[in-house]
Motif scaffolding. Sequence first.
Motif, short mmCIF file in Angstrom:
data_model
loop_
_atom_site.label_atom_id
_atom_site.label_comp_id
_atom_site.label_asym_id
_atom_site.label_seq_id
_atom_site.Cartn_x
_atom_site.Cartn_y
_atom_site.Cartn_z
N TYR A 1 0.86 -1.19 0.00
CA TYR A 1 0.00 0.00 0.00
C TYR A 1 0.89 1.23 0.00
O TYR A 1 1.87 1.29 0.76
CB TYR A 1 -0.88 0.04 1.25
CG TYR A 1 -1.88 -1.06 1.32
CD1 TYR A 1 -3.13 -0.94 0.71
CD2 TYR A 1 -1.59 -2.25 1.98
CE1 TYR A 1 -4.06 -1.95 0.77
CE2 TYR A 1 -2.51 -3.28 2.05
CZ TYR A 1 -3.74 -3.13 1.44
OH TYR A 1 -4.66 -4.14 1.49
N ARG A 2 0.56 2.21 -0.83
CA ARG A 2 1.28 3.49 -0.78
C ARG A 2 0.58 4.33 0.27
O ARG A 2 -0.49 4.88 0.03
CB ARG A 2 1.30 4.20 -2.13
CG ARG A 2 2.19 5.45 -2.09
CD ARG A 2 2.19 6.21 -3.37
NE ARG A 2 0.84 6.73 -3.59
CZ ARG A 2 0.41 7.24 -4.72
NH1 ARG A 2 1.20 7.30 -5.76
NH2 ARG A 2 -0.81 7.70 -4.83
N VAL A 3 1.19 4.41 1.45
CA VAL A 3 0.55 5.07 2.58
C VAL A 3 1.09 6.47 2.84
O VAL A 3 0.59 7.17 3.72
CB VAL A 3 0.67 4.21 3.86
CG1 VAL A 3 -0.07 2.90 3.69
CG2 VAL A 3 2.11 3.95 4.23
N GLY A 4 2.09 6.86 2.09
CA GLY A 4 2.63 8.20 2.23
C GLY A 4 3.47 8.56 1.03
O GLY A 4 4.04 7.70 0.39
N PHE A 5 3.47 9.84 0.71
CA PHE A 5 4.41 10.30 -0.31
C PHE A 5 4.61 11.80 -0.21
O PHE A 5 3.79 12.53 0.34
CB PHE A 5 4.02 9.87 -1.72
CG PHE A 5 2.78 10.45 -2.28
CD1 PHE A 5 2.82 11.52 -3.14
CD2 PHE A 5 1.54 9.91 -1.96
CE1 PHE A 5 1.66 12.04 -3.67
CE2 PHE A 5 0.38 10.43 -2.48
CZ PHE A 5 0.44 11.50 -3.34
N ALA A 6 5.77 12.22 -0.71
CA ALA A 6 6.15 13.62 -0.75
C ALA A 6 6.37 13.99 -2.20
O ALA A 6 7.07 13.28 -2.93
CB ALA A 6 7.42 13.85 0.06
N TYR A 7 5.73 15.07 -2.61
CA TYR A 7 5.82 15.51 -3.99
C TYR A 7 5.54 17.00 -4.02
O TYR A 7 4.58 17.46 -3.41
CB TYR A 7 4.79 14.74 -4.83
CG TYR A 7 4.95 14.87 -6.33
CD1 TYR A 7 6.18 14.82 -6.95
CD2 TYR A 7 3.83 15.03 -7.12
CE1 TYR A 7 6.31 14.93 -8.32
CE2 TYR A 7 3.94 15.13 -8.50
CZ TYR A 7 5.18 15.08 -9.10
OH TYR A 7 5.30 15.18 -10.46
N ASP A 8 6.36 17.75 -4.73
CA ASP A 8 6.20 19.20 -4.72
C ASP A 8 5.94 19.81 -6.09
O ASP A 8 6.14 20.99 -6.30
CB ASP A 8 7.40 19.88 -4.06
CG ASP A 8 8.69 19.71 -4.85
OD1 ASP A 8 8.70 18.91 -5.81
OD2 ASP A 8 9.68 20.37 -4.51
N SER A 9 5.43 19.02 -7.02
CA SER A 9 5.10 19.56 -8.33
C SER A 9 3.95 20.55 -8.19
O SER A 9 2.96 20.28 -7.52
CB SER A 9 4.68 18.42 -9.27
OG SER A 9 4.08 18.95 -10.43
N PRO A 10 4.05 21.74 -8.84
CA PRO A 10 2.96 22.72 -8.76
C PRO A 10 1.62 22.17 -9.25
O PRO A 10 0.57 22.51 -8.72
CB PRO A 10 3.43 23.87 -9.65
CG PRO A 10 4.91 23.70 -9.75
CD PRO A 10 5.19 22.24 -9.61
N GLY A 11 1.64 21.27 -10.24
CA GLY A 11 0.41 20.69 -10.75
C GLY A 11 -0.26 19.74 -9.77
O GLY A 11 -1.44 19.42 -9.90
N PHE A 12 0.47 19.31 -8.76
CA PHE A 12 -0.05 18.38 -7.78
C PHE A 12 -0.84 19.07 -6.67
O PHE A 12 -1.74 18.49 -6.07
CB PHE A 12 1.12 17.59 -7.19
CG PHE A 12 0.75 16.71 -6.05
CD1 PHE A 12 -0.03 15.59 -6.26
CD2 PHE A 12 1.19 16.99 -4.77
CE1 PHE A 12 -0.38 14.77 -5.21
CE2 PHE A 12 0.85 16.18 -3.72
CZ PHE A 12 0.06 15.06 -3.94
N VAL A 13 -0.54 20.33 -6.39
CA VAL A 13 -1.13 21.06 -5.25
C VAL A 13 -2.66 20.97 -5.22
O VAL A 13 -3.23 20.64 -4.18
CB VAL A 13 -0.63 22.52 -5.22
CG1 VAL A 13 -1.34 23.33 -4.17
CG2 VAL A 13 0.88 22.54 -4.97
N PRO A 14 -3.38 21.20 -6.32
CA PRO A 14 -4.85 21.15 -6.24
C PRO A 14 -5.41 19.74 -5.99
O PRO A 14 -6.56 19.59 -5.60
CB PRO A 14 -5.33 21.65 -7.61
CG PRO A 14 -4.14 21.99 -8.40
CD PRO A 14 -2.92 21.64 -7.63
#
Length: 185
Positions: free
Chosen positions: A38-51
Motif C-alpha cells: 500500500y502506498r501510505v505516504g508520499f512527498a511531492y512538490d510539483s505545482p500541478g499536484f497542489v490542487p
Amino acid sequence: MRTTAVSVAMVMACVMMVQASVKPQKDFNVQKFAGKWYRVGFAYDSPGFVPLRDKIKISMGVITPLPNGNVNLTMWEALPVGCVTQFYKYDKASVPGQFTYFSTRHNMVKDITVVDTNYSEYALVIKHKVFNREYTQVALYGRSQRLRTDVVQKFKALSLSRGFPRESILTPPPADNCPPSGSGR
C-alpha cells in the motif's frame, strides 16, 4: 549552439549527482520485495499536484518479479473518476534495488530506487526524473495501510532531508473499495 551543449551537460551532471546520492537498500532482494504493498505516504512538490492533495487516497499495488530481474507492478488508485488500474514494467538497473520505467504520461524514462525496506512491513522508495526541471518523489509503502509511528517519522525525515517542505508530505486516508473486492486483494 555551444550554450545548449553546456546546458545539456550541466543537466546530465546534476542527474548523475542526484542518482549517485540515492543509495539502494543494501543486499536488496526482489523476491522478498514481491507481493502486495500500500502506498501510505508520499512527498511531492510539483505545482500541478497542489490542487489534488486533498483528493489523494491510499493506493494498493502488487509487485511481481520476472525471471530476468525486472518486475511488473499492478496499481489500483482511487481517482475522482473511480478506481483506476495501472500497469507498469520496471526494468532492473545494474545495481540491485534500482529500476527504470518508461512513463507514457510524461513520455520519458524515470528512475526508481528502493532506499530502505524490511520487506515484511515497510519500504521507502525514491522516484526521480528530469522534466523541464528536476522532480523527485519519496513514497512510503506498507504491507498494511497502517504503519508504526516511528516508520512514518522515518519517511517524513527522509522527505525533509530531500528538501521537501512539510506541506508536500502526505499520509492520505484509505480508499473505499479500491481495488474492488476480489481484484488483487
